[in-house]
Design a protein around this motif. Structure first.
Motif, PDB file in Angstrom:
ATOM      1  N   PHE A 447      10.240   1.127  10.041  1.00 28.63           N
ATOM      2  CA  PHE A 447       9.605   2.322   9.006  1.00 28.63           C
ATOM      3  C   PHE A 447       8.503   3.251   9.927  1.00 28.63           C
ATOM      4  N   ILE A 448       7.765   2.838  10.706  1.00 29.12           N
ATOM      5  CA  ILE A 448       6.877   3.509  11.677  1.00 29.12           C
ATOM      6  C   ILE A 448       7.633   4.650  12.301  1.00 29.12           C
ATOM      7  N   VAL A 449       8.720   3.993  13.273  1.00 29.13           N
ATOM      8  CA  VAL A 449       9.497   4.971  14.141  1.00 29.13           C
ATOM      9  C   VAL A 449      10.455   5.684  13.258  1.00 29.13           C
ATOM     10  N   GLY A 450      10.871   5.163  12.235  1.00 27.71           N
ATOM     11  CA  GLY A 450      11.904   6.035  11.448  1.00 27.71           C
ATOM     12  C   GLY A 450      11.479   6.745  10.360  1.00 27.71           C
ATOM     13  N   ALA A 451      10.026   6.957  10.227  1.00 24.42           N
ATOM     14  CA  ALA A 451       9.584   7.434   9.104  1.00 24.42           C
ATOM     15  C   ALA A 451      10.181   8.766   8.691  1.00 24.42           C
ATOM     16  N   GLY A 452      10.812   9.645   9.886  1.00 28.36           N
ATOM     17  CA  GLY A 452      11.270  10.810   9.476  1.00 28.36           C
ATOM     18  C   GLY A 452      12.571  10.858   8.760  1.00 28.36           C
ATOM     19  N   MET A 453      13.033   9.670   8.321  1.00 29.46           N
ATOM     20  CA  MET A 453      14.405   9.863   7.653  1.00 29.46           C
ATOM     21  C   MET A 453      14.265  10.103   6.204  1.00 29.46           C
ATOM     22  N   PHE A 454      13.190   9.811   5.679  1.00 27.52           N
ATOM     23  CA  PHE A 454      13.006   9.970   4.265  1.00 27.52           C
ATOM     24  C   PHE A 454      12.616  11.678   4.004  1.00 27.52           C
ATOM     25  N   SER A 478       2.539  10.936   6.728  1.00 27.12           N
ATOM     26  CA  SER A 478       1.587  10.094   7.567  1.00 27.12           C
ATOM     27  C   SER A 478       0.920   8.983   6.744  1.00 27.12           C
ATOM     28  N   MET A 479       0.948   9.056   5.295  1.00 21.76           N
ATOM     29  CA  MET A 479       0.524   7.916   4.551  1.00 21.76           C
ATOM     30  C   MET A 479       1.282   6.679   4.706  1.00 21.76           C
ATOM     31  N   LEU A 480       2.700   6.851   4.707  1.00 23.33           N
ATOM     32  CA  LEU A 480       3.704   5.935   5.155  1.00 23.33           C
ATOM     33  C   LEU A 480       3.225   5.263   6.507  1.00 23.33           C
ATOM     34  N   GLN A 481       3.242   6.051   7.669  1.00 19.27           N
ATOM     35  CA  GLN A 481       2.865   5.613   8.887  1.00 19.27           C
ATOM     36  C   GLN A 481       1.541   4.770   9.034  1.00 19.27           C
TER      37      GLN A 481
END
Length: 803
Positions: A447-454, A478-481
């Motif tokens: 999820f850190i690396v692929g946060a851009g998928m959402f 940014s909050m997710l990461q």
């Protein structure tokens, strides 16, 4: 059996002391500063309960009915007590005198501690699991919102399951007694949905045990266990028979019960029931708290992308600060949320560990509970499954806010996790540890690396300007990461502690203490933004219910009437109920006929009235349904001149000159929108026959919540209409001392057929569901205590026999 103080008493005394200290410290303003938690739902409840509580204080009796909201309804779910009820004293003793509602969290810790000990977990690990169970963010968010009964009901689940488990461990009397005690208290707090979920948990646990143990134990032995558990459940039902009987009686007439409008379906509408459905991906907030942006209104960090965008638009600093401190960061599927449902990354990791480390029976029992409860919480987002349950599973269509099933999830995760930790440390399962660490840590890294998928697009975005959407979504990412990195850090620290323990580098006590500090720090820092010292107030009810000039203006009228408070609305009113008989209110189980009236008549009438009022035309004759409910005052603001008197209100009772007969509820609710309700009334001839119109006068002479008296002078016998809500159970009517049938007129009002002449009329509310059950209920409660004492005695005797 010789009692070793250091081994048999000291660890448990330390555990209880730790639980007490944590609750006392977190909620110190409540204990040390004489403050209370500012709970919006509780304030509204206080408004609705004021009439019933005042009546109890003045007379020493129970009102059982209140006119404080929705025109009138039973007070069973609002404020009701039973003489001799010992459950309050039991709660006070078990929670060591901690005040409500935080005593529920303490007892939840104690109950989970006892459950884990009974499952052969060492005390240090049991303390850890108890802490994680009680302080999950769901409980703290619920506490902040005022869902006290829900918290209490959930926190009793461990104690209830302890009873079932002990009974299967051949401590049948003790187990059945603990089950009875836990269910007795859970029934007391009257949260039927959580009790429903509790029985689902018990059902899964019992079925799995029967499957695994029928060959070893034999059906005769298992049958005895199930039988004595059924007896414990029966005692708990008996100890709450008054509450259950009144609830069962009312449920048929509430929004959870039988259909009234013929074209509608029974139970709750699907859209309403599944309005709060947890998103499937949103379940990852259990692992990464800000996966979906936190709460619907959450602060952003300094120099966030949103703040930069606001500055570029030239906004002043105060306005920017207001937006940034309450930004719509949540982008999930629910209408709104107070914050994330976070189970604690360490406990999630330990539960994942259970796939390899936990005993098979434990993994299946609690694994099924976790998966099943998650599927329930997804609601409309897993419609093929949940709509089937809604349509066919017994009583499931009576409940709403299905995300509440996460309470089951957050119970099962620490149980499975702590048992897995115990097994891992006992058997030094290094491979299992590595596998669980790789799966949990790898998922977080993904999820850190692929946060851009959402997309990070939420329902609140529709109200925002286009120039703000990009920066806000960047902040959500940014909050997710950031939250994922945080979870990864706690996971790494916990993994290291466990790894070095397995390798013999540190002892079990250091492991327990280290994990305790990590779990406490993790949950404390997540919960604190949502429930902190600013959440407490010296007297929120005093300021909330403080009389406004508008209230004082209405209080000059000492007559009998109802009030419509436009400042709060029909569905969320609380203030008006505190002082007046209100048309609106706040309750999860309104009477179905009143909800029908809102849906079919009141909402449209009010909308049309307000539209005309904005142009200066106060068309009181156009709100005929409000008039028949005796709505004499309308509050449009706090000022004295914001009160509008409705001279067209029908009054407490009247004699209509015309009767319109109908043959169905659907026809009747349509007709009352077409008539002058003062001169014309409706009667369903299929239910009540033909009732003639009369002439004469009638007036209210005295009133209390459960008793009203009228004087009538009838020139011609016929129908009298009373501006009181018709409820077919418990109300009796007498005309000159002789019982008379109460008719339903105008869809939901009471009516009587009066003969010619002068008469005294009395309505009285004395439901058998309360008066015939209150004595047996107390007897059952004492039987539970006797059974508990006997269970403890025989268990100690049995242990001594084995020593």
């Amino acid at each position: 059996m010789t009692i070793d103080f250091k081994k048999n008493i000291l660890p448990h005394a330390i555990g209880v002391a730790i639980f007490y200290a944590i609750v006392a410290f977190y909620f110190s303003p409540l204990l040390l500063e004489d403050k209370v938690i500012f709970q919006g739902d509780i304030l509204k409840w206080e408004g609705s309960a004021k009439e019933a509580m005042d009546f109890r204080e003045a007379t020493g009796e129970e009102a059982l009915w209140t006119n404080s909201m929705f025109g009138g309804m039973p007070a069973y779910f609002i404020s009701m007590e039973f003489p001799g009820d010992i459950t309050n004293a039991v709660v006070s003793v078990l929670s060591l005198g901690l005040p409500h509602p935080i005593n529920g969290l303490f007892l939840g810790m104690v109950g989970m501690y006892i459950l884990l000990l009974s499952l052969k977990v060492r005390p240090t690990f049991a303390i850890l699991g108890s802490l994680a169970f009680a302080l999950n963010s769901y409980n703290l968010l619920s506490l902040a919102a005022g869902h006290n009964a829900k918290i209490w009901a959930e926190c009793l689940i461990p104690l209830i399951l302890t009873g079932v488990h002990l009974a299967f461990e051949r401590k049948r009397i003790l187990g059945a007694s603990i089950l009875a005690l836990g269910l007795l208290l859970q029934f007391k707090f009257n949260h039927v949905q959580i009790t429903y979920y509790t029985f689902l948990i018990l059902g899964i646990y019992v079925i799995v045990r029967l499957i695994f143990e029928w060959k070893k134990e034999g059906w005769a032995s298992l049958g005895k266990t199930v039988g004595i558990l059924a007896l414990g459940t029966f005692l708990a039902v008996g100890g709450n028979i008054g509450r259950l009987a009144t609830a069962l009686e009312y449920s048929k007439y509430s929004t959870r019960g039988e259909v009234t409008i013929e074209s509608k379906e029974a139970g709750l509408a699907k859209d309403y029931a599944f309005g709060w459905s947890n998103g499937i991906m949103e379940s990852f907030t259990l692992l990464i708290p800000d996966f979906y942006g936190g709460g619907s209104s959450s602060p952003l960090p300094k120099n966030s992308a949103t703040e930069t965008a606001l500055r570029q638009q030239g906004m002043d600093p105060a306005q920017i600060n207001g937006i940034v401190q309450g930004a719509p960061t949540y982008w999930g599927d629910q209408p709104f949320t107070g914050g994330p449902i976070y189970g604690g990354v360490i406990l999630i990791f330990l539960a994942v560990l259970g796939i390899w480390a936990a005993p098979k029976q434990t993994l299946i029992s609690f694994g099924v509970i976790i998966v099943f409860s998650l599927m329930l919480s997804w609601g409309k987002n897993l419609s093929w499954f949940n709509y089937f349950l809604f349509d066919y599973f017994p009583y499931y269509n009576k409940f709403r806010a299905v995300s509440m099933a996460l309470g089951m999830t957050l119970f099962a995760i620490p149980v499975l996790g702590i048992i897995s930790l115990e097994k891992l440390i006992t058997e030094k399962q290094t491979k299992s540890l590595m596998m669980a660490g790789a799966v949990t840590g790898g998922l977080i890294l993904l999820f850190i690396v692929g946060a851009g998928m959402f997309r990070y697009a939420g329902a609140a975005d529709q109200t925002l300007p286009d120039w703000l959407l990009g920066p806000l979504r960047e902040d959500r990412k940014s909050m997710l990461q950031s939250s994922a990195f945080r979870s990864l850090g706690f996971l790494a620290a916990a993994f290291a502690l466990i790894y070095f323990t397995v390798k013999g580098k540190i002892n079990d006590l250091i492991l327990g203490a280290g994990l305790f500090v990590l779990v406490l720090a993790d949950l404390w820092t997540i919960n604190r933004p949502y429930l902190n010292n600013e959440s407490f107030d010296v007297s929120p009810s005093q300021s909330y219910f403080s009389a406004t000039p508008a209230d004082k203006e209405i209080e000059k009228d000492t007559g009998y009437f109802r009030v419509l408070d436009l400042t709060e609305g029909l569905m969320s009113a609380g203030r008006a109920s505190y002082r007046f008989h209100a048309i609106g209110g706040y309750h999860g189980a309104k009477m179905r006929r009143f909800q029908d009236l809102i849906d079919y008549r009141l909402s449209d009438e009010l909308s049309a009235f307000l539209s005309k009022a904005q142009e200066g035309d106060f068309d009181f004759e156009g709100i005929q349904t409000f008039n028949m409910l005796n709505t004499k005052y309308i509050i449009a603001g706090n000022a004295a001149n914001a009160v509008f008197e409705n001279q067209a209100a029908n009054g407490a009772a009247w004699i209509p000159s015309d009767i319109r007969t109908v043959t169905s509820n659907e026809e009747e609710i349509k007709v009352i929108g077409e008539i002058n309700t003062k001169s014309t009334a409706t009667i369903n001839k299929e239910e009540f026959g033909q009732i003639p119109a009369g002439s004469g006068s009638i007036e209210l002479t005295s009133h209390a919540p459960n008793k009203l008296t009228y004087s009538a002078n009838m020139n011609q016998g016929g129908l009298a209409v009373f501006s009181e809500i018709y409820y077919p159970v418990g109300w009796t009517a007498t005309i000159d001392g002789e019982k008379s049938e109460i008719l339903r007129t105008d869809y939901l009002l009471r009516g009587l057929s009066l003969p010619a002449g002068q008469h005294e009329i009395e309505f009285q509310f004395a439901p058998d569901s309360y008066y015939s059950t209150k004595t047996p209920m107390i007897i059952f409660q004492y039987l539970i205590l006797i059974g508990l004492i006997a269970g403890i005695f025989f268990t100690i005797k049995d242990e001594n026999g084995r020593a």
